[in-house]
Design an enzyme around this catalytic site. Structure first.
Site, PDB file in Angstrom:
ATOM      1  N   PRO A  98      77.675   4.512  -7.772  1.00 21.30           N
ATOM      2  CA  PRO A  98      78.483   5.165  -8.797  1.00 21.30           C
ATOM      3  C   PRO A  98      79.720   4.348  -9.150  1.00 21.30           C
ATOM      4  CG  PRO A  98      78.443   6.456  -6.745  1.00 21.30           C
ATOM      5  CD  PRO A  98      77.586   5.266  -6.530  1.00 21.30           C
TER       6      PRO A  98
ATOM      7  N   GLU B 277      74.927 -15.023   7.730  1.00 24.41           N
ATOM      8  CA  GLU B 277      74.324 -15.557   6.492  1.00 24.41           C
ATOM      9  C   GLU B 277      74.375 -17.087   6.459  1.00 24.41           C
ATOM     10  OE1 GLU B 277      72.584 -13.600   4.726  1.00 24.41           O
ATOM     11  OE2 GLU B 277      73.325 -11.816   5.748  1.00 24.41           O
TER      12      GLU B 277
ATOM     13  N   ASP C 211      65.548  -8.764  10.498  1.00 18.90           N
ATOM     14  CA  ASP C 211      65.086 -10.157  10.626  1.00 18.90           C
ATOM     15  C   ASP C 211      64.026 -10.245  11.716  1.00 18.90           C
ATOM     16  OD1 ASP C 211      67.027 -10.775   8.829  1.00 18.90           O
ATOM     17  OD2 ASP C 211      68.442 -11.599  10.303  1.00 18.90           O
TER      18      ASP C 211
HETATM   19  P1  ADP Z   1      78.880   4.803 -13.599  1.00 16.34           P
HETATM   20  O1  ADP Z   1      78.216   5.296 -14.845  1.00 16.34           O
HETATM   21  O2  ADP Z   1      78.226   3.550 -13.035  1.00 16.34           O
HETATM   22  O3  ADP Z   1      79.072   5.831 -12.536  1.00 16.34           O
HETATM   23  P2  ADP Z   1      81.109   4.491 -15.354  1.00 16.34           P
HETATM   24  O4  ADP Z   1      80.546   3.579 -16.372  1.00 16.34           O
HETATM   25  O5  ADP Z   1      81.156   5.939 -15.694  1.00 16.34           O
HETATM   26  O6  ADP Z   1      80.338   4.315 -13.981  1.00 16.34           O
HETATM   27  O7  ADP Z   1      82.565   3.985 -14.966  1.00 16.34           O
HETATM   28  C1  ADP Z   1      83.660   4.869 -14.788  1.00 16.34           C
HETATM   29  C2  ADP Z   1      84.957   4.179 -15.184  1.00 16.34           C
HETATM   30  O8  ADP Z   1      85.240   3.109 -14.285  1.00 16.34           O
HETATM   31  C3  ADP Z   1      84.890   3.537 -16.545  1.00 16.34           C
HETATM   32  O9  ADP Z   1      85.300   4.428 -17.541  1.00 16.34           O
HETATM   33  C4  ADP Z   1      85.856   2.362 -16.421  1.00 16.34           C
HETATM   34  O10 ADP Z   1      87.176   2.742 -16.622  1.00 16.34           O
HETATM   35  C5  ADP Z   1      85.713   1.967 -14.972  1.00 16.34           C
HETATM   36  N1  ADP Z   1      84.725   0.885 -14.781  1.00 16.34           N
HETATM   37  C6  ADP Z   1      83.583   0.969 -14.064  1.00 16.34           C
HETATM   38  N2  ADP Z   1      82.932  -0.200 -14.056  1.00 16.34           N
HETATM   39  C7  ADP Z   1      83.653  -1.065 -14.795  1.00 16.34           C
HETATM   40  C8  ADP Z   1      83.490  -2.427 -15.168  1.00 16.34           C
HETATM   41  N3  ADP Z   1      82.442  -3.135 -14.747  1.00 16.34           N
HETATM   42  N4  ADP Z   1      84.436  -2.988 -15.959  1.00 16.34           N
HETATM   43  C9  ADP Z   1      85.502  -2.278 -16.373  1.00 16.34           C
HETATM   44  N5  ADP Z   1      85.717  -0.983 -16.051  1.00 16.34           N
HETATM   45  C10 ADP Z   1      84.813  -0.369 -15.262  1.00 16.34           C
END
Ligand code: ADP
Length: 493
Positions: free
Chosen positions: A107, A333, A407
Site C-alpha cells: 500500500p 547478497e 537457499d
Molecule cells: P496506493 O494506491 O499504492 O495505495 P496511492 O497512489 O494512493 O497508493 O498513494 C497515496 C499517496 O502517497 C499519494 O497521493 C501521494 O501523495 C503519495 N505517493 C505514493 N507513492 C508515490 C510516488 N511514487 N511518488 C509520489 N508520491 C507518492
C-alpha cells in the site's frame, strides 16, 4: 429535474381526482409504500450506485512525472498503454486489445496515482472504485454494481466526448478472490462472474474502449480466471522505492515547501529505508506542521528528522530491518553475487537490500540463454551460488541466520536432481526405493563438497566483501557493472 416534474404532475393528478369525487385513498397508500421501498433500497445501496468519475481533462490531473521512484513500473505501464493510444493500428492488425492491467505491490506505493496518470496519458475518463464497494449481503447487488460501473464508464466517456475510459478498481482481491471460498453465500462469486463477463464482452471496435486497471497487494489471492489471457494479462509490480526512488519522491513533495538551507535530502532518503511514497508524503507534511508550530517561516532538517520518527511510530511500517540485520542481508547478497560472477562472468545484473515481496534483499542475475539439459557441473555451480549467501555470513559475521532457509531448500532440490538423473556417485538409482541413509549421505556429500569450494573461494576474496557491503549499505542498490568494477581483480585471482 425529471423527478421533480414527475412528482408535480402526480400531485396535480391526485388533487384533480379528489376534486372530481374519486376515492384516492388506495392510490395514496400504494404511492407511499412504493416511495418508502425506493428510499430503503437506495439507502442500503441496493440500487445502482454512482461511481466516482473524475473528469481528467478538467481539473489538474496526475502525470507520470508526478510519480517518483517508479520508473520501471511507469515504463511497463506506458508500453501497455501505447496499445490503446494507437487504436487504428490495433484494429487494422486485428490485435486483441489489452483489457486489464494489474498493479501489484504494498500500500501507498503509488498505484492509484499510476492509474490516474494512465487515464491522463490515454486521454480517458477516470472512474474509480474499491473492491469493498461491491460486497453486500444482498444477492445480486454486487453483480449489478459491476454492470453499473461499466455503464457509468462508457456513458461518462460519451458525455465528455472521449474515446476511452479507464476503470480503476482498488483492492480487487476483495472482489476477485478465489471463487467457492465464501461458503455462506454466492454473492462474491456472482460479482466476480459479472466482472469476467464484462471483461470478455469488451471489443476493439466498441464506441468507447474500456481499460480496467486494478490494484492489489495479494495477487496470490486472486481467482485464476482473472489472470487468464484476455483479462488481466498484464501485471506491473509497484515496489517500495529504493534510496534513489525515495529521493525523487521527497523532491516531488518538497516542491511547494520553503526549505531551510540545512535540509539534506540525501540524508533523509537514507534515513527513510522501508518508507512508501505515502509515508514520504506524510513526512513532508509533518515536517511542515512542526515548523508551523514553532512559528518558523522555513522547514529545517530537524523538523524532518522528528517527522520521520512520528511517521514511523504513527504508522507501524511493515518490515523495517535493524542496522545489523541490514548488514547481514548485504553480506548475504554479496556472497551470492561473488559466486555468480565467478561461475558466469557478467551474470550479476543488480544487487539490492531493499525488501521486495517476501525477500529482504536480492541479487538479480541476467537471464541465461534457454537451456533444457543441465550437466552435473552446471547443477553444482548453481548449488554453490545458493550456498554462498550463508557462507559469506559465516565468514564475515561469524555465524549463519535463518535467512538462508530458502537457499538450502533449493540447493537440496538441485542435489536431489543430480541423484535422480544418475549423476551422483551412486550411479543410476531409483530414488523412491533408495534407502534413506544412502540418500542422506549422497545428498549431504554433494552439498558438503560445494560448501568447501565456496568457503575456499570466499576466504580468498575476503576483504572485498566488506568493501562492497559498505557501499551497498549506503547506496542500497548497485548495478552489475559497478559490482564487477569493484570485484573483478579479486575474482580473477
Ligand atoms: P496506493 O494506491 O499504492 O495505495 P496511492 O497512489 O494512493 O497508493 O498513494 C497515496 C499517496 O502517497 C499519494 O497521493 C501521494 O501523495 C503519495 N505517493 C505514493 N507513492 C508515490 C510516488 N511514487 N511518488 C509520489 N508520491 C507518492
Amino acid at each position: 429535474m425529471l423527478k421533480e416534474i414527475g412528482l408535480g404532475v402526480g400531485l396535480a393528478l391526485l388533487i384533480f381526482l379528489w376534486v372530481s369525487g374519486y376515492d384516492i385513498l388506495p392510490l395514496l397508500i400504494i404511492g407511499l409504500a412504493a416511495g418508502a421501498l425506493f428510499y430503503l433500497a437506495r439507502s442500503r445501496g441496493m440500487l445502482a450506485k454512482n461511481f466516482n468519475t473524475e473528469p481528467m481533462a478538467a481539473g489538474p490531473g496526475v502525470a507520470f512525472s508526478d510519480i517518483g521512484g517508479q520508473s520501471t513500473a511507469i515504463s511497463e505501464l506506458k508500453e501497455a498503454l501505447d496499445f490503446i493510444k494507437d487504436q487504428e493500428t490495433i484494429v487494422r492488425l486485428g490485435i486483441r486489445p489489452i483489457k486489464g492491467i494489474l498493479l501489484t505491490g504494498p500500500p501507498g506505493t503509488g498505484k492509484t496515482l499510476l492509474a490516474k496518470a494512465a487515464a491522463g496519458y490515454t486521454d480517458s475518463v477516470f472512474v474509480a472504485c474499491s473492491g469493498s464497494e461491491f460486497i453486500e449481503m444482498y444477492a445480486g447487488v454486487g453483480a449489478q454494481r459491476v454492470r453499473q460501473l461499466f455503464q457509468t464508464a462508457r456513458s461518462s466517456a460519451l458525455k465528455q466526448k472521449k474515446r476511452s475510459a479507464l476503470i480503476f478498481i482498488d483492492e480487487i482481491d476483495i472482489l476477485g478472490g478465489k471463487r467457492g471460498q465464501n461458503t455462506s453465500h454466492h454473492e462474491y462469486d456472482q460479482t466476480l462472474n459479472q466482472l469476467l463477463v464484462e471483461l470478455d464482452g469488451m471489443k476493439t471496435n466498441d464506441r468507447v474502449l474500456v481499460l480496467v486497471v486494478a490494484a492489489t497487494n495479494r495477487v496470490d489471492m486472486l481467482d485464476q480466471a482473472l489472470l487468464r489471457p484476455g483479462r488481466f494479462d498484464r501485471q506491473v509490480r509497484v515496489e517500495l522505492p529504493d534510496k534513489a526512488g525515495r529521493l525523487e519522491i521527497l523532491k516531488l513533495h518538497f516542491r511547494n515547501k520553503p526549505l531551510a538551507d540545512d535540509v539534506a535530502l540525501e540524508d533523509l532518503a537514507r534515513e527513510t529505508f522501508g518508507f512508501s511514497g505515502a509515508h514520504l508524503e506524510s513526512l513532508a507534511n509533518e515536517g511542515a506542521i512542526l515548523a508551523m508550530r514553532e512559528g518558523g517561516s522555513e522547514i529545517r532538517q530537524a523538523h524532518f528528522m522528528e517527522a520521520i520518527d512520528k511517521v514511523m511510530m504513527g504508522e507501524k511500517l511493515d518490515r523495517r530491518p535493524s542496522k545489523s540485520e541490514l548488514e547481514r542481508v548485504a553480506v548475504h547478497e554479496v556472497g551470492h553475487a561473488l559466486l555468480s560472477e565467478k561461475i558466469r562472468p557478467g551474470s550479476v545484473s543488480m544487487l539490492t537490500i531493499t525488501p521486495r515481496g517476501q525477500a529482504l534483499g536480492y541479487m538479480r542475475q541476467a537471464p541465461e540463454d534457454d537451456t533444457y539439459l543441465h550437466t552435473r557441473e552446471y547443477l553444482e555451480n548453481q548449488i554453490q551460488v545458493l550456498l554462498a549467501g550463508s557462507i559469506a555470513e559465516e565468514l564475515i559475521l561469524n555465524g549463519r541466520s535463518t535467512g538462508a532457509g530458502n537457499d538450502f531448500e533449493q540447493a537440496l532440490r538441485t542435489a536431489g536432481q543430480i541423484i535422480r538423473c544418475g549423476m551422483s556417485e551412486l550411479g543410476v538409482v531409483d530414488p523412491d526405493i533408495l534407502p534413506a541413509d544412502l540418500r542422506y549421505r549422497a545428498l549431504t556429500g554433494i552439498i558438503r563438497n560445494q560448501e568447501k569450494k565456496v568457503r575456499d573461494f570466499l576466504g580468498r576474496v575476503g576483504g572485498v566483501i566488506n568493501q562492497v557491503v559498505h557501499i551497498l549499505l549506503t547506496e542500497e542498490k548497485i548495478s552489475g557493472e559497478y559490482f564487477r568494477s569493484l570485484t573483478k581483480k579479486h575474482i580473477a585471482h
